[in-house]
Design a protein around this motif. Structure first.
Motif, PDB file in Angstrom:
ATOM      1  N   ASP A 212      28.418 -33.862  11.773  1.00  0.00           N
ATOM      2  CA  ASP A 212      27.416 -34.580  12.336  1.00  0.00           C
ATOM      3  C   ASP A 212      25.946 -33.983  11.615  1.00  0.00           C
ATOM      4  OD1 ASP A 212      27.109 -32.449  13.969  1.00  0.00           O
ATOM      5  OD2 ASP A 212      26.675 -33.837  15.752  1.00  0.00           O
ATOM      6  N   LYS A 214      22.666 -32.694  13.019  1.00  0.00           N
ATOM      7  CA  LYS A 214      21.709 -32.663  14.497  1.00  0.00           C
ATOM      8  C   LYS A 214      20.351 -32.497  14.067  1.00  0.00           C
ATOM      9  CE  LYS A 214      25.437 -30.549  17.181  1.00  0.00           C
ATOM     10  NZ  LYS A 214      26.569 -30.429  16.244  1.00  0.00           N
ATOM     11  N   GLY A 226      20.353 -34.774  19.902  1.00  0.00           N
ATOM     12  CA  GLY A 226      21.731 -34.966  19.895  1.00  0.00           C
ATOM     13  C   GLY A 226      22.902 -35.422  18.823  1.00  0.00           C
ATOM     14  N   TYR A 269      37.226 -32.177  22.274  1.00  0.00           N
ATOM     15  CA  TYR A 269      36.473 -31.983  20.947  1.00  0.00           C
ATOM     16  C   TYR A 269      36.007 -30.659  20.604  1.00  0.00           C
ATOM     17  CZ  TYR A 269      31.463 -32.445  19.378  1.00  0.00           C
ATOM     18  OH  TYR A 269      30.143 -32.569  18.711  1.00  0.00           O
ATOM     19  N   ASN A 285      34.060 -29.313  23.875  1.00  0.00           N
ATOM     20  CA  ASN A 285      33.622 -30.373  24.652  1.00  0.00           C
ATOM     21  C   ASN A 285      34.800 -31.241  25.230  1.00  0.00           C
ATOM     22  OD1 ASN A 285      30.738 -30.293  23.956  1.00  0.00           O
ATOM     23  ND2 ASN A 285      31.146 -30.418  21.951  1.00  0.00           N
ATOM     24  N   ARG A 287      34.957 -34.522  25.979  1.00  0.00           N
ATOM     25  CA  ARG A 287      34.613 -35.753  25.847  1.00  0.00           C
ATOM     26  C   ARG A 287      34.374 -36.164  24.300  1.00  0.00           C
ATOM     27  NH1 ARG A 287      29.552 -34.770  23.372  1.00  0.00           N
ATOM     28  NH2 ARG A 287      29.024 -32.620  24.297  1.00  0.00           N
ATOM     29  N   GLY A 289      32.319 -37.054  20.951  1.00  0.00           N
ATOM     30  CA  GLY A 289      31.054 -36.564  20.430  1.00  0.00           C
ATOM     31  C   GLY A 289      30.357 -37.732  20.412  1.00  0.00           C
ATOM     32  N   ASP A 290      28.962 -38.022  20.433  1.00  0.00           N
ATOM     33  CA  ASP A 290      28.118 -39.130  20.439  1.00  0.00           C
ATOM     34  C   ASP A 290      27.079 -38.647  19.304  1.00  0.00           C
ATOM     35  OD1 ASP A 290      26.423 -41.197  20.396  1.00  0.00           O
ATOM     36  OD2 ASP A 290      26.401 -41.301  22.565  1.00  0.00           O
ATOM     37  N   PRO A 291      26.905 -39.003  18.126  1.00  0.00           N
ATOM     38  CA  PRO A 291      27.462 -40.239  17.675  1.00  0.00           C
ATOM     39  C   PRO A 291      28.947 -40.216  16.748  1.00  0.00           C
ATOM     40  CG  PRO A 291      26.169 -39.247  15.904  1.00  0.00           C
ATOM     41  CD  PRO A 291      26.061 -38.422  16.986  1.00  0.00           C
ATOM     42  N   GLU A 292      29.689 -39.052  16.812  1.00  0.00           N
ATOM     43  CA  GLU A 292      30.758 -39.083  16.259  1.00  0.00           C
ATOM     44  C   GLU A 292      31.879 -40.136  16.552  1.00  0.00           C
ATOM     45  OE1 GLU A 292      29.489 -36.482  17.520  1.00  0.00           O
ATOM     46  OE2 GLU A 292      29.791 -34.536  16.541  1.00  0.00           O
TER      47      GLU A 292
END
Ligand code: GLY
Length: 423
Positions: A212, A214, A226, A269, A285, A287, A289-292
Protein backbone atom coordinates in the motif's frame (compact mmCIF):
# COMPACT_ATOMS: atom_id res chain seq x y z
CA UNK A 1 -27.58 -18.16 5.18
CA UNK A 2 -28.25 -14.77 6.84
CA UNK A 3 -25.01 -12.81 7.08
CA UNK A 4 -24.11 -9.61 8.93
CA UNK A 5 -20.96 -7.64 8.08
CA UNK A 6 -19.78 -5.15 10.72
CA UNK A 7 -18.14 -1.89 9.59
CA UNK A 8 -18.61 1.08 7.28
CA UNK A 9 -15.49 1.45 5.15
CA UNK A 10 -14.20 0.43 1.75
CA UNK A 11 -12.97 -2.83 3.26
CA UNK A 12 -16.49 -3.71 4.36
CA UNK A 13 -17.97 -2.68 0.99
CA UNK A 14 -15.63 -5.08 -0.78
CA UNK A 15 -16.37 -7.86 1.75
CA UNK A 16 -20.13 -7.34 1.22
CA UNK A 17 -19.59 -7.28 -2.56
CA UNK A 18 -17.74 -10.63 -2.44
CA UNK A 19 -20.13 -12.25 0.07
CA UNK A 20 -23.25 -11.14 -1.87
CA UNK A 21 -21.98 -13.14 -4.88
CA UNK A 22 -22.16 -16.40 -2.92
CA UNK A 23 -25.22 -18.57 -3.68
CA UNK A 24 -25.15 -19.45 0.03
CA UNK A 25 -25.91 -15.83 1.00
CA UNK A 26 -29.70 -15.47 1.17
CA UNK A 27 -29.77 -12.16 3.08
CA UNK A 28 -26.97 -9.70 3.79
CA UNK A 29 -26.98 -6.95 6.44
CA UNK A 30 -24.27 -4.43 7.22
CA UNK A 31 -23.90 -2.42 10.44
CA UNK A 32 -23.69 0.49 9.88
CA UNK A 33 -22.57 0.37 6.19
CA UNK A 34 -22.51 3.30 3.77
CA UNK A 35 -24.22 4.45 0.55
CA UNK A 36 -22.26 2.01 -1.62
CA UNK A 37 -22.80 -0.93 0.72
CA UNK A 38 -26.54 -0.15 0.62
CA UNK A 39 -26.49 -1.28 -3.04
CA UNK A 40 -25.57 -4.86 -2.02
CA UNK A 41 -26.74 -5.17 1.60
CA UNK A 42 -29.41 -3.85 3.96
CA UNK A 43 -27.67 -1.29 6.15
CA UNK A 44 -28.70 -1.06 9.80
CA UNK A 45 -27.97 1.96 11.95
CA UNK A 46 -25.78 0.29 14.58
CA UNK A 47 -22.19 1.51 15.08
CA UNK A 48 -19.37 -0.99 14.54
CA UNK A 49 -18.23 -0.50 18.15
CA UNK A 50 -21.69 -0.95 19.65
CA UNK A 51 -20.99 -4.52 20.78
CA UNK A 52 -24.25 -4.93 22.74
CA UNK A 53 -26.33 -3.46 19.88
CA UNK A 54 -24.77 -5.81 17.31
CA UNK A 55 -25.29 -8.90 19.48
CA UNK A 56 -28.94 -7.95 20.11
CA UNK A 57 -29.57 -7.32 16.40
CA UNK A 58 -27.87 -10.58 15.36
CA UNK A 59 -29.88 -12.53 17.92
CA UNK A 60 -33.22 -10.95 17.02
CA UNK A 61 -32.69 -11.38 13.27
CA UNK A 62 -31.40 -14.95 13.71
CA UNK A 63 -28.18 -14.13 11.86
CA UNK A 64 -26.22 -17.28 10.94
CA UNK A 65 -22.82 -15.68 10.43
CA UNK A 66 -21.17 -12.38 11.38
CA UNK A 67 -18.05 -11.02 9.64
CA UNK A 68 -16.29 -8.35 11.70
CA UNK A 69 -14.35 -5.80 9.60
CA UNK A 70 -12.49 -3.37 11.93
CA UNK A 71 -10.10 -4.12 14.79
CA UNK A 72 -11.76 -2.12 17.61
CA UNK A 73 -14.83 -4.38 18.07
CA UNK A 74 -12.57 -7.46 17.85
CA UNK A 75 -10.30 -6.15 20.60
CA UNK A 76 -13.41 -5.19 22.60
CA UNK A 77 -14.64 -8.81 22.50
CA UNK A 78 -17.45 -8.76 19.90
CA UNK A 79 -16.64 -12.29 18.71
CA UNK A 80 -16.65 -13.58 22.32
CA UNK A 81 -20.09 -12.06 22.87
CA UNK A 82 -21.48 -13.43 19.60
CA UNK A 83 -20.15 -16.91 20.33
CA UNK A 84 -21.72 -16.78 23.79
CA UNK A 85 -25.03 -15.98 22.08
CA UNK A 86 -24.51 -19.06 19.84
CA UNK A 87 -23.73 -17.06 16.67
CA UNK A 88 -20.86 -18.09 14.39
CA UNK A 89 -18.47 -15.19 13.77
CA UNK A 90 -15.39 -14.53 11.64
CA UNK A 91 -12.56 -12.86 13.50
CA UNK A 92 -10.40 -13.51 16.58
CA UNK A 93 -11.76 -13.35 20.11
CA UNK A 94 -10.43 -10.69 22.48
CA UNK A 95 -7.63 -12.90 23.85
CA UNK A 96 -6.30 -13.43 20.32
CA UNK A 97 -7.03 -9.91 19.03
CA UNK A 98 -4.43 -8.63 21.52
CA UNK A 99 -1.98 -9.42 18.73
CA UNK A 100 -3.03 -6.05 17.25
CA UNK A 101 -4.38 -4.55 20.48
CA UNK A 102 -0.99 -4.47 22.22
CA UNK A 103 2.30 -3.78 20.43
CA UNK A 104 4.14 -4.86 23.57
CA UNK A 105 2.38 -8.25 23.61
CA UNK A 106 3.18 -8.79 19.95
CA UNK A 107 6.89 -7.96 20.37
CA UNK A 108 7.19 -10.21 23.45
CA UNK A 109 5.51 -13.06 21.54
CA UNK A 110 7.95 -12.71 18.63
CA UNK A 111 10.91 -12.63 21.04
CA UNK A 112 9.72 -15.68 23.00
CA UNK A 113 9.04 -17.79 19.88
CA UNK A 114 11.93 -16.61 17.66
CA UNK A 115 9.72 -14.92 15.08
CA UNK A 116 11.89 -12.43 13.16
CA UNK A 117 11.26 -8.81 14.15
CA UNK A 118 13.29 -5.70 15.04
CA UNK A 119 15.04 -5.37 18.42
CA UNK A 120 12.91 -3.45 20.93
CA UNK A 121 12.11 -2.56 24.51
CA UNK A 122 8.90 -1.57 26.33
CA UNK A 123 8.42 1.41 28.67
CA UNK A 124 5.62 2.67 30.90
CA UNK A 125 7.60 5.69 32.05
CA UNK A 126 8.70 8.55 29.71
CA UNK A 127 12.13 9.23 31.29
CA UNK A 128 13.17 5.60 30.93
CA UNK A 129 11.96 5.64 27.30
CA UNK A 130 14.05 8.77 26.58
CA UNK A 131 17.07 7.23 28.26
CA UNK A 132 16.77 4.24 25.89
CA UNK A 133 16.63 6.64 22.92
CA UNK A 134 19.78 8.43 24.23
CA UNK A 135 21.62 5.13 24.37
CA UNK A 136 20.41 3.72 21.02
CA UNK A 137 20.07 6.84 18.88
CA UNK A 138 17.87 7.48 15.85
CA UNK A 139 16.56 6.49 13.39
CA UNK A 140 14.20 4.66 15.70
CA UNK A 141 10.49 3.83 15.86
CA UNK A 142 8.17 4.84 18.73
CA UNK A 143 4.86 2.97 18.98
CA UNK A 144 1.91 3.53 21.30
CA UNK A 145 1.12 0.14 22.84
CA UNK A 146 -2.65 0.18 22.26
CA UNK A 147 -4.98 0.87 19.33
CA UNK A 148 -4.53 4.36 17.89
CA UNK A 149 -6.55 4.26 14.64
CA UNK A 150 -3.39 3.68 12.58
CA UNK A 151 -1.64 6.79 13.94
CA UNK A 152 0.31 5.27 16.82
CA UNK A 153 3.49 4.34 14.92
CA UNK A 154 5.96 7.24 14.71
CA UNK A 155 9.10 6.93 12.57
CA UNK A 156 11.75 9.21 14.11
CA UNK A 157 14.68 10.36 11.95
CA UNK A 158 16.62 11.98 14.81
CA UNK A 159 16.72 11.90 18.61
CA UNK A 160 14.69 15.10 18.99
CA UNK A 161 11.85 13.65 16.92
CA UNK A 162 11.95 10.54 19.12
CA UNK A 163 11.80 12.60 22.35
CA UNK A 164 8.88 14.58 20.89
CA UNK A 165 7.14 11.31 19.99
CA UNK A 166 7.46 10.12 23.60
CA UNK A 167 5.96 13.42 24.84
CA UNK A 168 3.16 13.21 22.25
CA UNK A 169 2.19 9.67 23.22
CA UNK A 170 2.93 9.49 26.96
CA UNK A 171 2.62 13.07 28.27
CA UNK A 172 0.20 14.83 25.89
CA UNK A 173 -1.64 11.48 25.71
CA UNK A 174 -2.54 11.95 22.04
CA UNK A 175 -3.99 8.43 21.93
CA UNK A 176 -5.39 8.31 25.47
CA UNK A 177 -4.82 5.05 27.37
CA UNK A 178 -3.25 3.50 24.25
CA UNK A 179 -0.17 5.53 25.24
CA UNK A 180 0.15 4.23 28.81
CA UNK A 181 3.04 2.23 27.46
CA UNK A 182 5.33 2.56 24.41
CA UNK A 183 7.39 0.12 22.41
CA UNK A 184 10.62 1.53 21.00
CA UNK A 185 12.15 -0.53 18.23
CA UNK A 186 14.90 -0.55 15.64
CA UNK A 187 14.24 1.11 12.33
CA UNK A 188 14.37 -1.67 9.72
CA UNK A 189 15.67 -1.01 6.19
CA UNK A 190 14.05 -2.73 3.22
CA UNK A 191 10.83 -2.88 1.22
CA UNK A 192 7.49 -2.96 3.05
CA UNK A 193 4.79 -5.43 2.06
CA UNK A 194 1.66 -6.98 3.55
CA UNK A 195 0.81 -10.65 3.71
CA UNK A 196 -2.61 -12.10 4.48
CA UNK A 197 -3.64 -15.58 5.60
CA UNK A 198 -6.87 -17.17 6.81
CA UNK A 199 -6.24 -18.96 10.11
CA UNK A 200 -8.62 -21.42 11.80
CA UNK A 201 -6.88 -21.85 15.14
CA UNK A 202 -4.57 -24.61 13.92
CA UNK A 203 -3.82 -24.10 10.26
CA UNK A 204 -3.44 -21.32 7.73
CA UNK A 205 -4.43 -20.83 4.12
CA UNK A 206 -2.29 -18.09 2.58
CA UNK A 207 -4.23 -15.45 0.73
CA UNK A 208 -2.15 -13.05 -1.34
CA UNK A 209 0.38 -10.30 -0.79
CA UNK A 210 -0.16 -6.57 -1.28
CA UNK A 211 1.62 -3.24 -1.00
CA UNK A 212 0.00 0.00 0.00
CA UNK A 213 0.90 3.67 -0.31
CA UNK A 214 0.46 5.31 3.09
CA UNK A 215 1.65 8.84 2.28
CA UNK A 216 -0.95 11.39 1.20
CA UNK A 217 0.77 12.75 -1.90
CA UNK A 218 2.54 11.59 -5.06
CA UNK A 219 6.08 10.31 -4.68
CA UNK A 220 5.16 8.96 -1.24
CA UNK A 221 5.42 12.50 0.14
CA UNK A 222 3.36 14.18 2.83
CA UNK A 223 1.66 12.99 5.99
CA UNK A 224 0.78 9.35 6.58
CA UNK A 225 -2.82 8.26 6.00
CA UNK A 226 -4.76 5.04 6.41
CA UNK A 227 -3.65 4.25 2.85
CA UNK A 228 -4.11 6.15 -0.43
CA UNK A 229 -3.84 3.12 -2.69
CA UNK A 230 -2.61 -0.45 -2.94
CA UNK A 231 -2.07 -3.32 -5.35
CA UNK A 232 -1.94 -7.09 -5.18
CA UNK A 233 0.18 -9.14 -5.64
CA UNK A 234 3.32 -7.42 -4.31
CA UNK A 235 6.17 -8.24 -6.75
CA UNK A 236 8.65 -8.41 -3.84
CA UNK A 237 6.73 -11.43 -2.44
CA UNK A 238 7.87 -14.14 -4.83
CA UNK A 239 6.83 -17.82 -4.50
CA UNK A 240 10.03 -18.53 -2.56
CA UNK A 241 9.41 -15.53 -0.30
CA UNK A 242 5.84 -16.75 0.34
CA UNK A 243 7.24 -20.07 1.56
CA UNK A 244 9.74 -18.27 3.81
CA UNK A 245 6.96 -16.09 5.25
CA UNK A 246 4.74 -19.12 5.89
CA UNK A 247 7.60 -21.13 7.47
CA UNK A 248 9.25 -18.42 9.55
CA UNK A 249 6.33 -16.13 10.44
CA UNK A 250 2.77 -17.36 9.82
CA UNK A 251 3.08 -20.95 11.08
CA UNK A 252 5.23 -20.04 14.12
CA UNK A 253 2.75 -17.27 15.01
CA UNK A 254 -0.23 -19.65 14.91
CA UNK A 255 1.69 -22.19 17.01
CA UNK A 256 2.81 -19.49 19.45
CA UNK A 257 -0.73 -18.20 19.93
CA UNK A 258 -2.03 -21.75 20.49
CA UNK A 259 0.78 -22.40 23.02
CA UNK A 260 -0.19 -19.20 24.86
CA UNK A 261 -3.78 -20.47 25.06
CA UNK A 262 -4.90 -17.75 22.67
CA UNK A 263 -5.75 -19.81 19.55
CA UNK A 264 -6.03 -17.46 16.59
CA UNK A 265 -8.99 -17.54 14.19
CA UNK A 266 -9.71 -15.05 11.45
CA UNK A 267 -7.55 -13.22 8.97
CA UNK A 268 -3.96 -12.63 10.01
CA UNK A 269 -2.52 -9.58 8.27
CA UNK A 270 1.21 -9.27 8.80
CA UNK A 271 2.97 -6.00 8.00
CA UNK A 272 6.48 -7.00 6.85
CA UNK A 273 9.80 -5.41 6.09
CA UNK A 274 11.64 -7.47 3.49
CA UNK A 275 15.23 -6.91 4.65
CA UNK A 276 18.63 -8.26 3.54
CA UNK A 277 18.23 -10.82 6.34
CA UNK A 278 14.76 -11.91 5.15
CA UNK A 279 11.22 -10.93 6.09
CA UNK A 280 10.72 -9.35 9.53
CA UNK A 281 7.44 -8.58 11.28
CA UNK A 282 6.63 -4.88 11.65
CA UNK A 283 3.14 -5.46 13.01
CA UNK A 284 0.24 -7.87 13.13
CA UNK A 285 -3.28 -6.81 12.30
CA UNK A 286 -6.26 -8.96 13.18
CA UNK A 287 -8.45 -7.84 10.27
CA UNK A 288 -8.18 -7.23 6.54
CA UNK A 289 -6.16 -4.20 5.46
CA UNK A 290 -8.01 -1.16 4.18
CA UNK A 291 -7.55 -0.44 1.25
CA UNK A 292 -5.72 -3.74 0.53
CA UNK A 293 -8.90 -5.79 1.04
CA UNK A 294 -10.62 -4.17 -1.95
CA UNK A 295 -8.16 -5.35 -4.65
CA UNK A 296 -7.90 -8.69 -2.83
CA UNK A 297 -11.67 -9.20 -3.16
CA UNK A 298 -11.44 -8.31 -6.88
CA UNK A 299 -8.95 -11.17 -7.42
CA UNK A 300 -10.71 -13.93 -5.52
CA UNK A 301 -12.45 -16.47 -7.78
CA UNK A 302 -13.71 -18.91 -5.13
CA UNK A 303 -16.84 -18.52 -3.03
CA UNK A 304 -15.35 -16.31 -0.31
CA UNK A 305 -18.30 -16.68 2.08
CA UNK A 306 -17.70 -20.46 2.10
CA UNK A 307 -14.03 -19.86 2.94
CA UNK A 308 -14.84 -17.44 5.78
CA UNK A 309 -17.39 -19.86 7.27
CA UNK A 310 -14.94 -22.78 7.06
CA UNK A 311 -12.31 -20.63 8.75
CA UNK A 312 -14.65 -19.69 11.61
CA UNK A 313 -15.64 -23.36 12.04
CA UNK A 314 -11.99 -24.50 12.23
CA UNK A 315 -12.30 -26.36 8.91
CA UNK A 316 -9.77 -24.69 6.65
CA UNK A 317 -8.61 -28.18 5.59
CA UNK A 318 -11.70 -28.14 3.33
CA UNK A 319 -10.69 -24.88 1.62
CA UNK A 320 -8.71 -24.47 -1.58
CA UNK A 321 -8.89 -20.92 -2.83
CA UNK A 322 -8.73 -19.95 -6.50
CA UNK A 323 -7.52 -16.52 -7.60
CA UNK A 324 -7.46 -14.52 -10.80
CA UNK A 325 -3.81 -14.52 -11.92
CA UNK A 326 -3.79 -10.85 -12.80
CA UNK A 327 -3.15 -7.69 -10.77
CA UNK A 328 -5.72 -5.55 -8.98
CA UNK A 329 -4.99 -1.97 -7.98
CA UNK A 330 -6.94 0.55 -5.91
CA UNK A 331 -6.78 4.33 -6.01
CA UNK A 332 -8.31 5.97 -2.94
CA UNK A 333 -10.16 9.27 -3.45
CA UNK A 334 -10.21 11.44 -0.35
CA UNK A 335 -11.80 14.74 0.63
CA UNK A 336 -9.52 17.79 0.17
CA UNK A 337 -7.71 18.39 3.47
CA UNK A 338 -7.49 14.72 4.50
CA UNK A 339 -5.68 13.48 6.62
CA UNK A 340 -6.10 16.86 8.35
CA UNK A 341 -9.33 18.84 8.59
CA UNK A 342 -11.91 18.25 5.84
CA UNK A 343 -15.56 19.10 5.21
CA UNK A 344 -18.33 16.56 4.75
CA UNK A 345 -21.32 16.79 2.41
CA UNK A 346 -19.88 17.58 -1.05
CA UNK A 347 -21.63 15.87 -3.98
CA UNK A 348 -19.88 13.20 -6.04
CA UNK A 349 -20.94 12.69 -9.67
CA UNK A 350 -19.93 10.25 -12.41
CA UNK A 351 -19.94 7.09 -10.29
CA UNK A 352 -22.02 5.11 -12.80
CA UNK A 353 -19.63 6.01 -15.62
CA UNK A 354 -16.63 4.98 -13.50
CA UNK A 355 -18.28 1.69 -12.54
CA UNK A 356 -19.02 1.02 -16.23
CA UNK A 357 -15.31 0.80 -17.10
CA UNK A 358 -14.45 -2.88 -17.76
CA UNK A 359 -13.01 -4.73 -14.75
CA UNK A 360 -13.45 -1.75 -12.45
CA UNK A 361 -15.50 -1.48 -9.24
CA UNK A 362 -15.86 1.72 -7.23
CA UNK A 363 -15.97 0.78 -3.55
CA UNK A 364 -17.38 3.35 -1.15
CA UNK A 365 -15.35 4.12 1.97
CA UNK A 366 -17.15 7.15 3.40
CA UNK A 367 -20.34 8.13 1.60
CA UNK A 368 -23.95 8.83 2.42
CA UNK A 369 -27.01 9.10 0.18
CA UNK A 370 -29.29 12.14 -0.05
CA UNK A 371 -32.11 11.08 -2.37
CA UNK A 372 -30.36 10.22 -5.63
CA UNK A 373 -27.23 12.14 -4.69
CA UNK A 374 -24.08 10.56 -3.25
CA UNK A 375 -22.31 12.79 -0.73
CA UNK A 376 -18.83 12.56 0.78
CA UNK A 377 -19.04 11.60 4.43
CA UNK A 378 -15.46 11.03 5.53
CA UNK A 379 -11.74 11.48 4.83
CA UNK A 380 -11.22 8.47 2.60
CA UNK A 381 -14.37 8.40 0.49
CA UNK A 382 -14.00 6.10 -2.54
CA UNK A 383 -11.73 3.27 -3.64
CA UNK A 384 -11.63 2.91 -7.41
CA UNK A 385 -10.34 -0.61 -8.03
CA UNK A 386 -9.36 -2.14 -11.36
CA UNK A 387 -7.82 -5.34 -12.67
CA UNK A 388 -5.28 -5.80 -15.45
CA UNK A 389 -2.67 -8.24 -16.72
CA UNK A 390 0.11 -6.11 -15.20
CA UNK A 391 0.38 -3.37 -12.58
CA UNK A 392 0.73 -0.84 -15.42
CA UNK A 393 -2.45 -2.09 -17.12
CA UNK A 394 -4.44 -2.18 -13.88
CA UNK A 395 -3.18 1.33 -13.10
CA UNK A 396 -4.23 2.67 -16.54
CA UNK A 397 -7.69 1.15 -16.29
CA UNK A 398 -8.21 2.39 -12.74
CA UNK A 399 -7.22 5.98 -13.55
CA UNK A 400 -9.50 5.88 -16.62
CA UNK A 401 -12.37 5.25 -14.18
CA UNK A 402 -11.06 7.82 -11.66
CA UNK A 403 -11.18 10.46 -14.42
CA UNK A 404 -14.89 9.84 -14.93
CA UNK A 405 -15.64 10.88 -11.35
CA UNK A 406 -16.58 14.54 -11.01
CA UNK A 407 -15.78 15.66 -7.49
CA UNK A 408 -13.86 18.97 -7.23
CA UNK A 409 -13.79 18.69 -3.42
CA UNK A 410 -11.80 15.43 -3.59
CA UNK A 411 -8.27 14.40 -4.55
CA UNK A 412 -6.25 11.27 -5.19
CA UNK A 413 -2.66 10.31 -5.85
CA UNK A 414 -1.78 9.85 -9.52
CA UNK A 415 1.10 7.39 -9.02
CA UNK A 416 -0.33 4.37 -7.21
CA UNK A 417 1.75 1.32 -8.16
CA UNK A 418 4.86 3.29 -9.18
CA UNK A 419 7.28 1.12 -7.20
CA UNK A 420 6.04 -2.11 -8.82
CA UNK A 421 6.04 -0.52 -12.28
CA UNK A 422 9.64 0.77 -11.86
CA UNK A 423 11.02 -2.59 -10.66
N1 GLY B 1 -3.62 -0.17 4.99
C1 GLY B 1 -3.15 -0.29 6.29
C2 GLY B 1 -4.06 -0.89 7.26
O1 GLY B 1 -5.14 -1.36 6.94
O2 GLY B 1 -3.70 -0.95 8.44
Amino acid sequence: MKVLVVGSGGREHSLCWAIAKSPKCKKLFCAPGNAGIAQVAECVDIGAEDVAGIVTFATEKKIDFVVVGPEAPLVAGLVDRLEKAGILAFGPNARAAVLEGSKGFMKDLCAKYDIPTGAYDRFDEPDAAKDYIHRHGAPIVVKADGLAAGKGVILCRNDNEAFAAIDHVMIERAFGDAGDEVVIEDFLEGEEASFFALVDGKRAVPLVSAQDHKAAYDGDEGPNTGGMGAYTPAPVITKAMTKTIMDTIITPTIEAMAAEDRPYKGVLYVGLMITDKGPQVLEYNVRFGDPECQPLMMRIKSDFLEALVACAKGQLNKVKLKWHDDVALIVVMATNGYPGFYKKGSEIKGLDKANAVDDVVVFHAGTTADGNKILADGGRVLGVTGRGATVAEAQKRTYKAVDKIKWPEGFCRRDIGWRAINR
